[in-house]
Write an enzyme that holds these catalytic residues in place. Structure first.
Site, PDB file in Angstrom:
ATOM      1  N   GLU A 112       0.882  -1.163   0.000  1.00  0.00           N
ATOM      2  CA  GLU A 112       0.000   0.000   0.000  1.00  0.00           C
ATOM      3  C   GLU A 112       0.918   1.211   0.000  1.00  0.00           C
ATOM      4  O   GLU A 112       1.579   1.503   0.997  1.00  0.00           O
ATOM      5  CB  GLU A 112      -0.896  -0.007   1.239  1.00  0.00           C
ATOM      6  CG  GLU A 112      -1.744   1.244   1.388  1.00  0.00           C
ATOM      7  CD  GLU A 112      -2.392   1.356   2.762  1.00  0.00           C
ATOM      8  OE1 GLU A 112      -2.512   2.480   3.279  1.00  0.00           O
ATOM      9  OE2 GLU A 112      -2.775   0.306   3.328  1.00  0.00           O
ATOM     10  N   ARG A 146       1.017  10.217   0.915  1.00  0.00           N
ATOM     11  CA  ARG A 146       1.510  11.284   1.785  1.00  0.00           C
ATOM     12  C   ARG A 146       2.740  11.970   1.209  1.00  0.00           C
ATOM     13  O   ARG A 146       3.189  12.984   1.721  1.00  0.00           O
ATOM     14  CB  ARG A 146       1.852  10.717   3.176  1.00  0.00           C
ATOM     15  CG  ARG A 146       0.677  10.182   3.945  1.00  0.00           C
ATOM     16  CD  ARG A 146       1.006  10.065   5.434  1.00  0.00           C
ATOM     17  NE  ARG A 146       2.133   9.189   5.690  1.00  0.00           N
ATOM     18  CZ  ARG A 146       2.022   7.906   6.023  1.00  0.00           C
ATOM     19  NH1 ARG A 146       0.827   7.346   6.097  1.00  0.00           N
ATOM     20  NH2 ARG A 146       3.082   7.171   6.272  1.00  0.00           N
ATOM     21  N   THR A 181      -3.805   6.404   2.033  1.00  0.00           N
ATOM     22  CA  THR A 181      -3.985   7.808   2.398  1.00  0.00           C
ATOM     23  C   THR A 181      -4.578   8.606   1.234  1.00  0.00           C
ATOM     24  O   THR A 181      -4.159   9.732   0.949  1.00  0.00           O
ATOM     25  CB  THR A 181      -2.662   8.443   2.875  1.00  0.00           C
ATOM     26  OG1 THR A 181      -1.909   7.505   3.651  1.00  0.00           O
ATOM     27  CG2 THR A 181      -2.937   9.649   3.765  1.00  0.00           C
ATOM     28  N   LYS A 187     -11.235  -0.734   6.659  1.00  0.00           N
ATOM     29  CA  LYS A 187      -9.984  -0.607   7.401  1.00  0.00           C
ATOM     30  C   LYS A 187     -10.310  -0.134   8.820  1.00  0.00           C
ATOM     31  O   LYS A 187     -11.219   0.678   9.014  1.00  0.00           O
ATOM     32  CB  LYS A 187      -9.090   0.406   6.684  1.00  0.00           C
ATOM     33  CG  LYS A 187      -7.811   0.796   7.403  1.00  0.00           C
ATOM     34  CD  LYS A 187      -7.075   1.831   6.556  1.00  0.00           C
ATOM     35  CE  LYS A 187      -5.827   2.353   7.247  1.00  0.00           C
ATOM     36  NZ  LYS A 187      -5.079   3.308   6.414  1.00  0.00           N
TER      37      LYS A 187
END
Length: 320
Positions: A41, A45, A69, A129
């Site tokens: 993943e 960011r 993110t 999640k």
């Protein structure tokens, strides 16, 4: 679950990666593949996230890459355009989730409470999640929230490490766990990709938990089997217990009442998840006799024979 989430369930661990320099994308992807986790993943960011996904999926097409993110629909498009197979977000943004659902893009938004889960259900999701998992209550919280939402499954991230990984994965409502302990920013920036490979291998080994459960010895008939079992019991003080087709001597020896699989007999190898073990061993070229597979009431595999013999013994996987 869709095919993407089934694949993540088989892999078991999703390395969460934050890359600050695009030059690290290729060697990091190689380190994860060499370590047995062709998955990541890649978080949005950092400025090079999109290009990192493109590099990793181009150079290592076997990798199962997602974007993390992800906060906007524009980032969804960029991630998918670069090759991301799934989208992960830290919270539940209904606009982003609906955008992914409408485009059939697998998405697992972050949830931290029952209200989040109810929003996810309303949007048509069956996997979310849990973030930040350990900080908001860990496995105890997940089990508590799972009780009223019987069709929801979970992918916890945040505080997952080598010590608590199997506690999470042992709960059958958890699809996979995200973690960064094998791909820490310090290791990546220092170029310690050999160490990342070693930590990844150790993570997979720890997750699968292989161990020899028992050795099965073939016999021509019941009388011979009983005699052999009596010898083990007499010599070593093992408890002898008769089963339908064999005698067990303690936990480590099974004496078959007839010629079973394997020229000499069989070896039972225990593992924490037969489904995950089959996936990871198949990636190494190991072949399985799917006609021998047995499943539990929830559809999870609990037993299967490998094809061929090993030193004259057949080999099967079973649950620890």
């Amino acid at each position: 679950m869709n095919d993407t989430l089934v694949k993540l369930s088989q892999i078991g661990i999703v390395p969460v990666v934050a890359l600050n320099d695009i030059k690290d994308a290729k060697p990091l992807a190689k380190a994860l593949c060499d370590g047995g986790l062709p998955c990541a993943e890649v978080t949005f960011r950092t400025d090079c996230a999109e290009e990192a996904i493109r590099v990793m999926t181009t150079e290592f097409p076997q990798m199962f890459i997602g974007a993390g993110t992800v906060l906007t629909t524009e980032q969804v498009d960029r991630a998918v355009g670069a090759g991301a197979r799934f989208i992960v977000s830290p919270g539940l943004n209904p606009e982003v989730v609906k955008y992914c659902v409408d485009k059939n893009i697998p998405v697992t938004p972050g949830c931290a409470n029952p209200s989040d889960i109810e929003q996810a259900l309303a949007l048509g999701l069956d996997v979310v999640k849990i973030f930040p998992a350990e900080a908001i209550g860990g496995l105890k919280l997940i089990k508590s929230m799972a009780a009223p939402y019987v069709n929801m499954k979970f992918m916890p991230t945040g505080g997952i490490n080598a010590k608590n990984l199997n506690d999470y994965l042992a709960y059958d409502r958890i699809v996979a766990c995200g973690g960064s302990w094998m791909v820490s920013g310090d290791l990546v920036s220092a170029g310690k990709f050999d160490e990342i490979t070693a930590l990844t291998k150790e993570a997979v080994k720890n997750m699968l938990g292989f161990r020899i459960k028992h050795i099965g010895i073939n016999s021509p008939d019941d009388a011979t089997a009983a005699s052999t079992a009596n010898a083990f019991a007499s010599m070593f003080g093992f408890d002898k217990n008769e089963a339908v087709g064999s005698y067990f001597c303690g936990e480590g020896v099974e004496v078959m009442k007839s010629q079973g699989k394997g020229t000499m007999g069989h070896i039972a190898v225990g593992c924490n998840s037969v489904d995950r073990a089959v996936y990871h061993l198949s990636a190494q070229g190991v072949e399985f006799d799917m006609d021998t597979a047995l499943y539990n009431e929830k559809g999870a595999m609990k037993f299967i024979y490998l094809k061929g013999e090993f030193g004259g013994f057949a080999l099967h996987l079973t649950l620890n």
